[in-house]
Design a protein around this motif. Structure first.
Motif, PDB file in Angstrom:
ATOM      1  N   SER A  45      -3.336 -13.423   0.579  1.00 28.84           N
ATOM      2  CA  SER A  45      -2.325 -14.445   0.873  1.00 28.84           C
ATOM      3  C   SER A  45      -2.910 -15.843   1.045  1.00 28.84           C
ATOM      4  O   SER A  45      -2.142 -16.816   1.065  1.00 28.84           O
ATOM      5  N   ARG A  46      -4.212 -15.955   1.175  1.00 27.55           N
ATOM      6  CA  ARG A  46      -4.805 -17.266   1.421  1.00 27.55           C
ATOM      7  C   ARG A  46      -4.695 -18.149   0.180  1.00 27.55           C
ATOM      8  O   ARG A  46      -4.612 -17.657  -0.946  1.00 27.55           O
ATOM      9  N   PRO A  47      -4.715 -19.472   0.378  1.00 26.94           N
ATOM     10  CA  PRO A  47      -4.611 -20.396  -0.752  1.00 26.94           C
ATOM     11  C   PRO A  47      -5.758 -20.211  -1.738  1.00 26.94           C
ATOM     12  O   PRO A  47      -6.874 -19.841  -1.357  1.00 26.94           O
ATOM     13  N   GLU A  48      -5.474 -20.462  -3.000  1.00 26.80           N
ATOM     14  CA  GLU A  48      -6.498 -20.340  -4.036  1.00 26.80           C
ATOM     15  C   GLU A  48      -7.636 -21.309  -3.763  1.00 26.80           C
ATOM     16  O   GLU A  48      -7.432 -22.449  -3.362  1.00 26.80           O
TER      17      GLU A  48
ATOM     18  N   THR B 263       7.008 -17.829  -9.092  1.00 28.40           N
ATOM     19  CA  THR B 263       7.314 -16.868  -8.044  1.00 28.40           C
ATOM     20  C   THR B 263       8.601 -17.267  -7.352  1.00 28.40           C
ATOM     21  O   THR B 263       8.846 -18.440  -7.096  1.00 28.40           O
ATOM     22  N   VAL B 264       9.422 -16.288  -7.046  1.00 32.41           N
ATOM     23  CA  VAL B 264      10.704 -16.548  -6.398  1.00 32.41           C
ATOM     24  C   VAL B 264      10.832 -15.623  -5.205  1.00 32.41           C
ATOM     25  O   VAL B 264      10.665 -14.413  -5.318  1.00 32.41           O
ATOM     26  N   LEU B 265      11.087 -16.203  -4.031  1.00 29.56           N
ATOM     27  CA  LEU B 265      11.269 -15.397  -2.826  1.00 29.56           C
ATOM     28  C   LEU B 265      12.663 -14.797  -2.823  1.00 29.56           C
ATOM     29  O   LEU B 265      13.655 -15.502  -3.002  1.00 29.56           O
ATOM     30  N   GLY B 266      12.727 -13.478  -2.572  1.00 27.76           N
ATOM     31  CA  GLY B 266      14.021 -12.824  -2.476  1.00 27.76           C
ATOM     32  C   GLY B 266      14.570 -12.903  -1.092  1.00 27.76           C
ATOM     33  O   GLY B 266      13.894 -13.194  -0.152  1.00 27.76           O
TER      34      GLY B 266
ATOM     35  N   LYS C 293       2.306 -19.937  -0.323  1.00 32.52           N
ATOM     36  CA  LYS C 293       1.777 -19.428  -1.587  1.00 32.52           C
ATOM     37  C   LYS C 293       2.901 -19.062  -2.545  1.00 32.52           C
ATOM     38  O   LYS C 293       2.812 -19.301  -3.748  1.00 32.52           O
ATOM     39  N   ALA C 294       3.965 -18.486  -2.019  1.00 28.41           N
ATOM     40  CA  ALA C 294       5.093 -18.092  -2.860  1.00 28.41           C
ATOM     41  C   ALA C 294       5.799 -19.311  -3.440  1.00 28.41           C
ATOM     42  O   ALA C 294       6.207 -19.309  -4.604  1.00 28.41           O
ATOM     43  N   HIS C 295       5.966 -20.357  -2.632  1.00 24.97           N
ATOM     44  CA  HIS C 295       6.677 -21.539  -3.108  1.00 24.97           C
ATOM     45  C   HIS C 295       5.818 -22.424  -4.015  1.00 24.97           C
ATOM     46  O   HIS C 295       6.346 -23.140  -4.869  1.00 24.97           O
ATOM     47  N   GLU C 296       4.500 -22.386  -3.823  1.00 23.08           N
ATOM     48  CA  GLU C 296       3.632 -23.222  -4.641  1.00 23.08           C
ATOM     49  C   GLU C 296       3.177 -22.535  -5.916  1.00 23.08           C
ATOM     50  O   GLU C 296       2.803 -23.194  -6.881  1.00 23.08           O
ATOM     51  N   GLY C 297       3.198 -21.183  -5.938  1.00 24.43           N
ATOM     52  CA  GLY C 297       2.728 -20.455  -7.101  1.00 24.43           C
ATOM     53  C   GLY C 297       3.689 -20.583  -8.272  1.00 24.43           C
ATOM     54  O   GLY C 297       4.886 -20.708  -8.093  1.00 24.43           O
TER      55      GLY C 297
END
Length: 244
Positions: free
Chosen positions: A157-160, A241-244, A234-238
């Motif tokens: 989960s950590r930033p790239e 990717t879309v959060l459900g 991470k989900a919003h910046e990747g």
């Protein structure tokens, strides 16, 4: 004539990544993280009540001789001791109830962030999802496996581009283990205490145990909020990717 699709029309969300642990869906852990943190906060509140109860019992049992020498009647001293013992028992029940509620909320959150972590890195997890729960209850296994599972979720989960730093996770886990040992010692002392001196010593050990529990719960809240925040960002910046 067919018109070319716009960039917005062609940018469809990427499908869930394949995972060796089962189907993966990325969902927001924010609400579950807040709930888990709030329930851990109740644990801290219950522990603070227990600290007061332990101190009250310690104060009564350590001052018996001086109270009697100061003219306090045995009946009055007995009533104070009974009230302290009752407060201690009530605090114990509240602690147990808050711990059960927090455990349920925490495990639900932990399972969610584990599935999300499989989306970010499908092959970065040593154990199956079943161990997210069972790892806390199997003797000896529970001394290391939950920490490893959380650390692997943290890494996924950590930033790239950031290094694998587990300082917060390791500190939380150290206090958790110390609290477990202290709790065993305090329980043993309390169950064997019969004299005023033994009850006083057991109350003091209980006070120390509650202090370790407070620190452990506070660190657990920090881990929950930090990990939840990392996954949300991470989900919003990747890409895709879309959060459900």
């Amino acid at each position: 004539m067919t018109m070319p699709s716009s960039p917005q029309q062609s940018a469809a969300p990427l499908p869930p990544h394949p995972s060796p642990h089962g189907a993966v869906s990325l969902r927001s852990p924010v609400l579950l993280g807040r709930l888990a943190a709030a329930l851990l906060g109740l644990v801290i509140a219950a522990d603070l009540l227990a600290v007061w109860a332990d101190y009250t019992l310690y104060d009564v049992t350590s001052g018996i001789r001086s109270a009697l020498a100061g003219g306090e009647s045995l009946a009055s001293l007995t009533r104070r001791a009974d009230r302290a013992d009752s407060l201690n028992a009530t605090a114990g029940y509240i602690q147990a109830a808050s711990l059960v509620a927090a455990a349920v909320g925490y495990l639900v959150w932990l399972f969610r962030v584990r599935v999300n972590a499989e989306f970010f890195n499908p092959f970065g997890h040593t154990y199956s999802r079943a161990w997210v729960g069972w790892g806390w209850f199997v003797p000896f296994v529970n001394l290391a496996r939950p920490r490893q599972i959380v650390a692997e979720i943290w890494d996924a989960s950590r930033p790239e581009g950031t290094g694998a730093r587990h300082g917060l996770v390791n500190t939380w886990w150290t206090f958790w283990l110390v609290g477990l040992v202290a709790d065993r010692i305090a329980f043993s002392a309390s169950s064997k205490a019969e004299t005023a001196e033994a009850i006083r010593d057991a109350a003091f050990q209980g006070l120390l145990t509650d202090a370790f529990d407070i620190l452990s719960a506070a660190l657990a809240i920090a881990v929950v909020l930090r990990l939840t925040g990392m996954q949300d960002r991470k989900a919003h910046e990747g890409p895709g990717t879309v959060l459900g």
